[in-house]
Design a protein around this motif. Structure first.
Motif, PDB file in Angstrom:
ATOM      1  N   ALA A   1       3.834   1.477  -0.859  1.00  0.00           N
ATOM      2  CA  ALA A   1       4.635   1.605  -1.948  1.00  0.00           C
ATOM      3  C   ALA A   1       3.644   2.200  -3.567  1.00  0.00           C
ATOM      4  O   ALA A   1       4.134   2.788  -3.986  1.00  0.00           O
ATOM      5  N   ALA A   2       2.504   1.815  -3.167  1.00  0.00           N
ATOM      6  CA  ALA A   2       1.614   2.395  -4.326  1.00  0.00           C
ATOM      7  C   ALA A   2       1.507   4.263  -4.192  1.00  0.00           C
ATOM      8  O   ALA A   2       1.238   4.667  -5.171  1.00  0.00           O
TER       9      ALA A   2
ATOM     10  N   ILE B   1      13.687   5.131 -11.708  1.00  0.00           N
ATOM     11  CA  ILE B   1      13.310   4.514 -10.532  1.00  0.00           C
ATOM     12  C   ILE B   1      13.580   3.137 -10.409  1.00  0.00           C
ATOM     13  O   ILE B   1      13.278   2.435 -11.165  1.00  0.00           O
TER      14      ILE B   1
ATOM     15  N   TYR C   1       0.749  -1.188  -0.036  1.00  0.00           N
ATOM     16  CA  TYR C   1       0.040  -0.103  -0.030  1.00  0.00           C
ATOM     17  C   TYR C   1       0.842   1.353   0.087  1.00  0.00           C
ATOM     18  O   TYR C   1       0.523   2.098  -0.810  1.00  0.00           O
TER      19      TYR C   1
ATOM     20  N   GLU D   1       1.275   1.617 -10.740  1.00  0.00           N
ATOM     21  CA  GLU D   1       1.227   3.092 -10.209  1.00  0.00           C
ATOM     22  C   GLU D   1       2.503   3.716 -10.384  1.00  0.00           C
ATOM     23  O   GLU D   1       2.533   5.059 -10.560  1.00  0.00           O
ATOM     24  N   TYR D   2       3.409   3.198 -10.916  1.00  0.00           N
ATOM     25  CA  TYR D   2       4.769   3.925 -11.100  1.00  0.00           C
ATOM     26  C   TYR D   2       5.117   4.316 -12.537  1.00  0.00           C
ATOM     27  O   TYR D   2       4.456   3.731 -13.555  1.00  0.00           O
ATOM     28  N   PRO D   3       5.685   5.171 -12.904  1.00  0.00           N
ATOM     29  CA  PRO D   3       6.102   5.738 -14.043  1.00  0.00           C
ATOM     30  C   PRO D   3       6.609   4.733 -15.021  1.00  0.00           C
ATOM     31  O   PRO D   3       7.300   3.896 -14.653  1.00  0.00           O
TER      32      PRO D   3
ATOM     33  N   ARG E   1      -3.763   6.787  -1.628  1.00  0.00           N
ATOM     34  CA  ARG E   1      -3.655   6.556  -2.952  1.00  0.00           C
ATOM     35  C   ARG E   1      -4.351   7.609  -3.856  1.00  0.00           C
ATOM     36  O   ARG E   1      -3.840   7.954  -4.554  1.00  0.00           O
TER      37      ARG E   1
ATOM     38  N   LYS F   1       5.225   9.834  -7.501  1.00  0.00           N
ATOM     39  CA  LYS F   1       6.212   9.859  -8.746  1.00  0.00           C
ATOM     40  C   LYS F   1       5.951  10.231 -10.073  1.00  0.00           C
ATOM     41  O   LYS F   1       6.134  10.789 -10.974  1.00  0.00           O
ATOM     42  N   ARG F   2       4.545   9.602 -10.227  1.00  0.00           N
ATOM     43  CA  ARG F   2       3.686   9.563 -11.559  1.00  0.00           C
ATOM     44  C   ARG F   2       3.248  11.098 -12.023  1.00  0.00           C
ATOM     45  O   ARG F   2       3.505  11.703 -12.948  1.00  0.00           O
TER      46      ARG F   2
ATOM     47  N   ILE G   1      13.518   3.427  -4.517  1.00  0.00           N
ATOM     48  CA  ILE G   1      12.463   3.716  -3.508  1.00  0.00           C
ATOM     49  C   ILE G   1      11.945   2.290  -2.815  1.00  0.00           C
ATOM     50  O   ILE G   1      12.018   1.449  -3.597  1.00  0.00           O
ATOM     51  N   ASP G   2      12.155   2.372  -1.496  1.00  0.00           N
ATOM     52  CA  ASP G   2      12.163   1.084  -0.719  1.00  0.00           C
ATOM     53  C   ASP G   2      10.592   0.823  -0.704  1.00  0.00           C
ATOM     54  O   ASP G   2       9.686   1.511  -0.611  1.00  0.00           O
ATOM     55  N   VAL G   3      10.287  -0.428  -1.060  1.00  0.00           N
ATOM     56  CA  VAL G   3       8.722  -1.059  -1.131  1.00  0.00           C
ATOM     57  C   VAL G   3       8.744  -1.574   0.468  1.00  0.00           C
ATOM     58  O   VAL G   3       7.999  -1.132   1.311  1.00  0.00           O
TER      59      VAL G   3
ATOM     60  N   LYS H   1       3.694   5.764  -3.035  1.00  0.00           N
ATOM     61  CA  LYS H   1       4.960   6.411  -3.714  1.00  0.00           C
ATOM     62  C   LYS H   1       4.809   6.446  -5.272  1.00  0.00           C
ATOM     63  O   LYS H   1       5.380   7.455  -5.788  1.00  0.00           O
ATOM     64  N   GLY H   2       4.357   5.428  -5.644  1.00  0.00           N
ATOM     65  CA  GLY H   2       4.193   5.424  -7.318  1.00  0.00           C
ATOM     66  C   GLY H   2       3.334   6.406  -7.766  1.00  0.00           C
ATOM     67  O   GLY H   2       3.697   7.288  -8.745  1.00  0.00           O
ATOM     68  N   VAL H   3       2.142   6.946  -6.909  1.00  0.00           N
ATOM     69  CA  VAL H   3       1.198   7.765  -7.363  1.00  0.00           C
ATOM     70  C   VAL H   3       1.806   9.212  -7.494  1.00  0.00           C
ATOM     71  O   VAL H   3       1.855  10.226  -8.216  1.00  0.00           O
TER      72      VAL H   3
ATOM     73  N   ARG I   1      -7.407   8.240 -10.950  1.00  0.00           N
ATOM     74  CA  ARG I   1      -8.563   7.077 -11.245  1.00  0.00           C
ATOM     75  C   ARG I   1      -9.783   7.407 -10.362  1.00  0.00           C
ATOM     76  O   ARG I   1      -9.955   8.490  -9.746  1.00  0.00           O
TER      77      ARG I   1
ATOM     78  N   ARG J   1      -0.514  -4.503  -6.231  1.00  0.00           N
ATOM     79  CA  ARG J   1      -0.788  -3.507  -5.534  1.00  0.00           C
ATOM     80  C   ARG J   1       0.024  -2.343  -6.096  1.00  0.00           C
ATOM     81  O   ARG J   1      -0.780  -1.149  -6.159  1.00  0.00           O
ATOM     82  N   TYR J   2       1.126  -2.216  -6.339  1.00  0.00           N
ATOM     83  CA  TYR J   2       1.924  -1.017  -6.503  1.00  0.00           C
ATOM     84  C   TYR J   2       2.661  -0.966  -7.930  1.00  0.00           C
ATOM     85  O   TYR J   2       2.838   0.064  -8.395  1.00  0.00           O
ATOM     86  N   HIS J   3       2.712  -1.959  -8.663  1.00  0.00           N
ATOM     87  CA  HIS J   3       3.712  -1.767  -9.548  1.00  0.00           C
ATOM     88  C   HIS J   3       3.105  -1.088 -10.687  1.00  0.00           C
ATOM     89  O   HIS J   3       3.980  -0.075 -11.483  1.00  0.00           O
TER      90      HIS J   3
END
Lengths: 253, 253, 253
Positions: free
Chosen positions: B18-19, C3, B16, C56-58, B127, B25-26, C34-36, B21-23, B118, C52-54
């Motif tokens: 990590a999700a 990243i 969760y 979300e990343y750029p 998120r 960075k996007r 980035i630490d997951v 953080k992805g949002v 989303r 759940r997270y992959h």
């Protein structure tokens, strides 16, 4: 852009570690902070953890480590340099492996006055002395500007294995997260013949990796830190043997 | 390059955090994410943790904190600004110390429509709302573009110490990772005479640091967060005294 | 600046995870790590966390995941690409959801010789193979340069729900940090009528969020990962029901 690695015993939930990071970013906005851990639990384990990672980092990296039970006493605050990398933390033995592995080091005692961030507290030198020192190094300041050079940083003794023609007597010097046992016998002493390793009367085969023995069985191998290790395939050797750091291990040549 | 600090109660193992953080960075590729913790366990402790770190960070930092047991209800989503730093999270009291320490703040209620990532879920606003809001601020958007200004962010009451000529009555308001007890009596009330601190009939000497008392003995001192604290030299005061948050403490002047 | 996300089962205290990060920064100084998590505890949970997270990343992000109980055996080392993102880790099922969700992927078996960092150990491929592979991708190397393409990456089977006209039979496929139960029934099968969900003979109302039921009561809802979930308002559904992954759940349409 200098890297500052950060290892502490602060945990994360109180915000102490986050305070250090803020201090670093305020003094050295370009610094890149990399978390090692905030769960350090003993000076010996901390020193051994640093052995595992410090030399993997690029030249110029600043390794900041704070586990500091005697904060506020006369124990010194250190900033050092060895092989192009920097080390900042309390003078209590945490840099033992760095010091013993690289004789070409320089250590300085940090002058608390370098911290221009605030009045220096007596109980949170991580925030008030060590983080500012690391950040100043990250922003290009010379070691000598942090305080006078010293020649006697604190180290603890690392037990040495005892060799004769037929066997090497060593001991467990670390137990890792997986319950693997790290023995103070360097892999390089091994010849081309795989030895037998004996722990608590159990004769343990030497192999390349965990899966070379049946599930639930112990195996000795050349560990990734440069020492002989004992593991259990799909299990915890520390529990299987019921051992702690200091337990004796024999390698039969 | 704006810093976004991230404190949640998500743990790390589920992905969760990590999700989020992805949002970030996007939406804000230049943002630098700094982990505070993912182990928040109560709104009160979370608010106190933020007190310890928020003001250490440079101007422009965005402090994102999510502990959100009433997600999906009518509780508001907040984005605020105080002393040049930004704050994003649920309106449930986590910003209590920020609000009480700095009267010159601005708070806005985040419009869920700002999230163009989303469809907004009803159970993961970290998120879907908070991370996008923090990322938009990091990429230079104005607070007002996130939603209308409000004047009544939720705060909880912080117990005030009671003073008379001879003593101050306070209480424990936080217990940290080390088992140290943080008392709601600011260090600045202390004069030049070291007071005696009394907890559960134990008269505790006031000193500068832990090692000023024998190992295993309690000590009171001016803590690093600005409050009087009680610790045990090489031990856990919380266990020694068997106390919890709310226990009464007397400082004899 | 690419990243690299990092998920392992190494814990943080031993310094293994920190060693990986050093290797990445040495090979790819511009990479942003980035630490997951470093607390992965099973291949199934790891695969579900990545789901759940992959995404979300750029584009261009490299997802590095290492949970590797069969390290040093003939299990392959993988580097893959799907929808513009990269994936690096052992070939043991951790990429199951990535593979099943995106048919337009490419997987390559990493040649251990790509690691020019050091002699490759037999027990720490995270440091010696996977981190170098991720760092090479981060610095712009093509997948094909890491090793030959393969067409049969390992996946585990994800249990499929069984539908008839009146109900859907599913099961718990994950339990998260909060004790919430994730069911293998996608939210998109739901029509406009809120269904009743049955677990261990308890008929659970379907609602939008936790607070739509009284404190301490169970609720079913459209979860943030795209599956139906069961939670307890202000509590842990896993404990309330005494269930584990695999327990049967019925959705009455």
């Amino acid at each position: 852009m200098a890297i500052v690695t950060l290892a502490t015993d602060y945990g994360t939930v109180d915000g102490y570690a986050a305070a250090l990071k803020g201090v670093i970013k305020r003094i050295a906005p370009e610094a890149e902070i990399i978390d090692v851990t905030h769960e350090l639990d003993s000076i010996h384990k901390a020193a051994f953890a640093m052995k595992r990672y410090h030399a993997e980092y690029p030249q110029g990296t600043i390794h900041l480590m704070v586990i500091d039970p005697t904060v506020g006493t006369s124990r010194r605050a250190l900033a050092g340099k060895a092989s192009g990398r920097y080390y900042v933390g309390p003078d209590n033995g945490i840099f033992t492996f760095v010091i013993k592995e690289d004789m070409d080091f320089q250590w300085h005692q940090i002058d608390p006055e370098i911290s221009q961030v605030r009045q220096v507290s007596r109980t949170f030198h991580g925030r008030d002395i060590f983080a500012p020192a690391a950040a100043l190094l990250a922003s290009g300041r010379e070691l000598i500007s942090l305080g006078r050079e010293i020649s006697d940083p604190v180290t603890f003794s690392i037990p040495e294995p005892v060799c004769d023609k037929r066997e090497i007597s060593g001991e467990i010097i670390d137990i890792d997260t997986f319950g693997n046992l790290i023995i103070n016998i360097p892999c390089r002493v091994l010849g081309s013949v795989a030895p037998t390793v004996v722990l608590k009367a159990e004769r343990i085969p030497f192999a390349a990796t965990f899966a070379d023995v049946p599930i639930g069985r112990p195996v000795a191998y050349a560990g990734s830190t440069g020492y002989i290790e004992i593991a259990l395939n799909m299990g915890r050797a520390a529990n299987f043997f019921g051992v702690a750091v200091g337990a004796k291990v024999i390698v039969e040549l």
